[in-house]
Design an enzyme around this catalytic site. Structure first.
Site, short mmCIF file in Angstrom:
data_model
loop_
_atom_site.label_atom_id
_atom_site.label_comp_id
_atom_site.label_asym_id
_atom_site.label_seq_id
_atom_site.Cartn_x
_atom_site.Cartn_y
_atom_site.Cartn_z
N SER A 122 20.91 20.68 9.70
CA SER A 122 20.99 22.01 9.10
C SER A 122 20.45 23.09 10.04
O SER A 122 19.63 22.82 10.92
CB SER A 122 20.21 22.05 7.79
OG SER A 122 20.68 21.03 6.93
N1 SAM Z 1 18.50 17.17 6.42
C1 SAM Z 1 19.39 16.70 7.45
C2 SAM Z 1 18.87 16.97 8.83
O1 SAM Z 1 17.81 17.60 8.97
O2 SAM Z 1 19.52 16.51 9.78
C3 SAM Z 1 20.76 17.28 7.31
C4 SAM Z 1 21.47 16.68 6.19
S1 SAM Z 1 23.22 16.85 6.24
C5 SAM Z 1 23.46 18.57 6.00
C6 SAM Z 1 23.57 16.09 4.64
C7 SAM Z 1 23.33 14.62 4.64
O3 SAM Z 1 23.44 14.16 3.30
C8 SAM Z 1 24.35 13.82 5.44
O4 SAM Z 1 23.70 13.01 6.36
C9 SAM Z 1 25.07 12.99 4.38
O5 SAM Z 1 25.50 11.74 4.84
C10 SAM Z 1 24.02 12.89 3.32
N2 SAM Z 1 24.51 12.58 1.96
C11 SAM Z 1 25.61 13.05 1.33
N3 SAM Z 1 25.70 12.55 0.09
C12 SAM Z 1 24.64 11.73 -0.08
C13 SAM Z 1 24.17 10.92 -1.14
N4 SAM Z 1 24.81 10.84 -2.32
N5 SAM Z 1 23.04 10.20 -0.96
C14 SAM Z 1 22.36 10.27 0.22
N6 SAM Z 1 22.75 11.02 1.28
C15 SAM Z 1 23.87 11.74 1.12
#
Ligand code: SAM
Length: 232
Positions: free
Chosen positions: A67
Site C-alpha cells: 500500500s
Molecule cells: N498490507 C500489505 C502490505 O503492506 O504489503 C498490502 C496488502 S495488499 C493491498 C492486500 C492483501 O490482501 C493481498 O496480499 C491479498 O492477497 C490479501 N487478501 C485478499 N483477500 C484476503 C483474504 N480473504 N484473506 C487474507 N488475505 C487476503
C-alpha cells in the site's frame, strides 16, 4: 535483535515521512517514528527498490500491491495504538504494514490468503529482527477466533461488506479499520465497539485490491484452512 534504525535527516525515507505523512496530516508521533525506522525497500522487489519511498503502491507479485505509505500511516493512526494492544491484520501482503504494527503494539496476528506472500513476509520480518508477529495462511474474513478478542483489527483489502466475524472478534473499546465498497469506490471506515454498540466513522475514500473471501463466494473455509494453491 531488531535491525530497525531511525532514518537520517534528508534521506529518502525521512523525506517520505516528512513530506507525504506529516505534511498531509498524520500527527501520531509513534506512527511517524515507526515508519522512519522501517526500510520499505526490503518489502518490494529489487527492481522497484528505487521507488520504495515514493508515495504510491508498488507491485509485489501475485496481482497484489504494497500500500501507499500515506494510507499505511492513516490507517495505522486510526487504530490509536499505545503499545499494549493485540492487533489482527487481514492481508499480510509484503509484510510492511505488519512491521509498522509490530513496532507499535504488543502482538500482531496477520492473515494472508496467498501462501507465497506470507512466507516471503515472514522471511523479511525475521531478517529485520521483528519477532512479535503470528502468521497464518487462510481467509482473513473469518478472523482468528482462537486468538480473539483484538484491541485493533486492520483490513488492508477492500471488502464488499463488513465481515461479521471481524466485528465479533473486536474487544470492548477496540477499533476495526476497513475499506468497504465496490472496486474503485471504497470508503475507509473505523468501527469502534463501545458497550455493545458499534460506532461507525467514515474516514476517507480509498482504492484497495479486493478482499477475496471464499466465505462470500459460498464455500466457507474453516479458519486456518488454506484456499486453493496459487501458481507463480
Ligand atoms: N498490507 C500489505 C502490505 O503492506 O504489503 C498490502 C496488502 S495488499 C493491498 C492486500 C492483501 O490482501 C493481498 O496480499 C491479498 O492477497 C490479501 N487478501 C485478499 N483477500 C484476503 C483474504 N480473504 N484473506 C487474507 N488475505 C487476503
Amino acid at each position: 535483535m531488531s535491525l530497525l534504525t531511525p532514518a537520517e535527516p534528508g534521506s529518502p525515507r525521512e523525506r517520505m515521512v516528512r513530506e507525504h505523512l506529516a505534511a498531509r496530516g498524520i500527527q501520531d508521533q509513534r506512527v511517524l517514528d515507526a515508519m522512519l525506522s522501517i526500510p520499505r525497500e526490503e518489502f518490494v522487489p529489487a527492481f522497484l527498490a528505487q521507488y520504495a519511498y515514493d508515495d504510491r503502491p508498488l507491485y509485489i507479485g501475485y496481482e497484489q500491491t504494497i500500500s501507499q505509505p500515506y494510507i499505511v500511516g492513516l490507517m495505522t493512526e486510526a487504530l490509536q495504538l499505545t503499545g499494549a494492544e493485540r492487533v489482527l491484520e487481514i492481508g499480510t501482503g509484503s509484510g510492511y504494514q505488519t512491521a509498522v504494527l509490530a513496532v507499535l503494539c504488543a502482538e500482531v496476528y496477520t492473515i494472508e490468503r496467498i501462501r507465497k506472500l506470507s512466507v516471503r513476509a515472514q522471511t523479511t520480518l525475521r531478517k529485520l529482527g521483528i519477532a512479535n508477529v503470528h502468521f497464518r495462511v487462510g481467509d482473513g474474513a473469518l478472523g482468528w477466533p482462537e486468538a480473539a478478542p483484538f484491541d485493533g483489527i486492520l483490513v488492508t483489502a477492500g471488502a464488499s461488506e463488513l465481515p461479521k466475524a471481524l466485528i465479533e472478534q473486536l474487544a470492548e473499546g477496540g477499533r476495526l479499520v476497513i475499506p468497504i465498497g465496490p472496486l474503485g469506490s471504497q470508503t475507509l471506515h473505523r468501527i469502534t465497539r463501545k458497550q455493545g454498540q458499534y460506532i461507525d466513522e467514515k474516514l476517507t475514500r480509498v482504492a484497495f485490491v479486493p478482499l477475496i473471501s471464499e466465505t462470500e463466494a459460498g464455500q466457507p473455509l474453516e479458519a486456518g484452512q488454506e484456499p486453493p494453491a496459487e501458481d507463480d
